[in-house]
Scaffold this active site. Structure first.
Site, PDB file in Angstrom:
ATOM      1  N   ILE A   1       0.830  -1.203   0.000  1.00 54.05           N
ATOM      2  CA  ILE A   1       0.000   0.000   0.000  1.00 54.05           C
ATOM      3  C   ILE A   1       0.865   1.253   0.000  1.00 54.05           C
ATOM      4  O   ILE A   1       0.595   2.223  -0.716  1.00 54.05           O
ATOM      5  CB  ILE A   1      -0.947  -0.010   1.217  1.00 54.05           C
ATOM      6  CG1 ILE A   1      -1.967  -1.145   1.081  1.00 54.05           C
ATOM      7  CG2 ILE A   1      -1.671   1.331   1.351  1.00 54.05           C
ATOM      8  CD1 ILE A   1      -2.816  -1.367   2.315  1.00 54.05           C
TER       9      ILE A   1
ATOM     10  N   TYR B   1      -3.417  -5.447  17.405  1.00 52.89           N
ATOM     11  CA  TYR B   1      -3.370  -4.724  16.129  1.00 52.89           C
ATOM     12  C   TYR B   1      -4.635  -3.887  15.946  1.00 52.89           C
ATOM     13  O   TYR B   1      -4.571  -2.707  15.599  1.00 52.89           O
ATOM     14  CB  TYR B   1      -3.225  -5.709  14.973  1.00 52.89           C
ATOM     15  CG  TYR B   1      -3.385  -5.085  13.610  1.00 52.89           C
ATOM     16  CD1 TYR B   1      -2.374  -4.299  13.067  1.00 52.89           C
ATOM     17  CD2 TYR B   1      -4.545  -5.284  12.861  1.00 52.89           C
ATOM     18  CE1 TYR B   1      -2.516  -3.714  11.816  1.00 52.89           C
ATOM     19  CE2 TYR B   1      -4.691  -4.705  11.604  1.00 52.89           C
ATOM     20  CZ  TYR B   1      -3.674  -3.925  11.092  1.00 52.89           C
ATOM     21  OH  TYR B   1      -3.823  -3.348   9.849  1.00 52.89           O
TER      22      TYR B   1
END
Length: 262
Positions: free
Chosen positions: A19, A152
């Site tokens: 990304i 996370y």
């Protein structure tokens, strides 16, 4: 819509692949001079070559932004930017009750504190110049906390709050601060992960759709998102066209999050 970022300097952290590299390439194609960042000099140089090969202007800055020392090194090489993209992030599956204090600290140091440091470092200059864009790359896991890696998910929830808070700090200055909620994305290693769960004889297009149907049924897109699709949102948010969008959490999740609002 013709986005023109000529004359702007952008920093994308963790931009040697996936990304981050797609975002760096997209910003450069729109005219920005992009600083590609990573810890490995060879990978940084390779990513710079990729961005330049796509027709953009790029420089490499090898620095570990997860430490105060690394950010100091980065600032020495790149004292000011117009566009900051906090893309750097790590994840890993760990059973909830087995996540150690050290794992909690590490994921917050990388995913949250590195972004906070860079916002603190670069926002004053943006505010003084009365123009700037700061964008944090979050995740659908910020809203749909994954049982297999809640540390996370919590770190990405913190990224949404970080963006909202710094947007308030920059209110009325011409500087916008936003986060992007990225959904299941086709990045390095994902193809192997998909083929661990579906028939390996299937061609990739059918394999990913089968994976999404059986393992990510919430997705309305019903395929993995390509990194470039997330980059398109970031490029738009970096542009003058997004001047009235700030303090937001914008979704590029393929409809994965089953909610009208984040």
């Amino acid at each position: 819509m013709q986005i023109d970022l000529n004359g702007r300097t952008a920093l994308v952290t963790g931009s040697t692949q996936g990304i981050g590299l797609a975002i760096a390439t997209g910003l450069a194609r729109s005219g920005a001079t992009v600083a590609v960042n990573g810890r490995n000099r060879e990978r940084v140089e390779a990513a710079v070559t990729t961005v330049r090969g796509a027709g953009g202007a790029a420089v490499g800055v090898c620095a570990d932004v997860t430490t105060a020392e690394g950010v100091g090194q980065l600032l020495a090489e790149l004292p000011a930017v117009d566009i900051l993209v906090n893309n750097l992030g790590i994840f890993g599956a760990v059973p909830a009750r087995e996540i150690t204090d050290e794992q909690w600290r590490t994921i917050f140091e990388v995913n949250v504190l590195s972004a906070a440091r860079l916002l603190r470092a670069y926002l004053p200059g943006m505010i003084e110049r009365r123009w700037g864009r700061a964008i944090q790359i979050a995740s659908d896991s910020a809203v749909v906390i994954p049982e297999e890696m809640i540390h996370y998910g919590v770190s990405k929830t913190a990224m949404l709050a970080l963006s909202r808070g710094f947007a308030k700090d920059a209110a009325g200055t011409g500087v916008t601060v936003n986060s992007v909620i990225a959904g299941p994305t086709h990045t390095g290693g994902v193809e192997e992960f998909v083929y661990q769960l579906v028939d390996r004889s299937l061609p990739w297009d059918r394999a990913q759709r089968e994976f999404m149907r059986t393992h990510r049924p919430q997705s309305l897109l019903q395929r993995l998102i390509e990194p470039e699709e997330i980059a398109h949102m970031v490029v738009y948010l970096s542009s003058p066209f997004a001047s009235a969008t700030t303090g937001g959490a914008l979704r590029v999740d393929g409809g994965y999050v089953d909610s009208i609002l984040p």
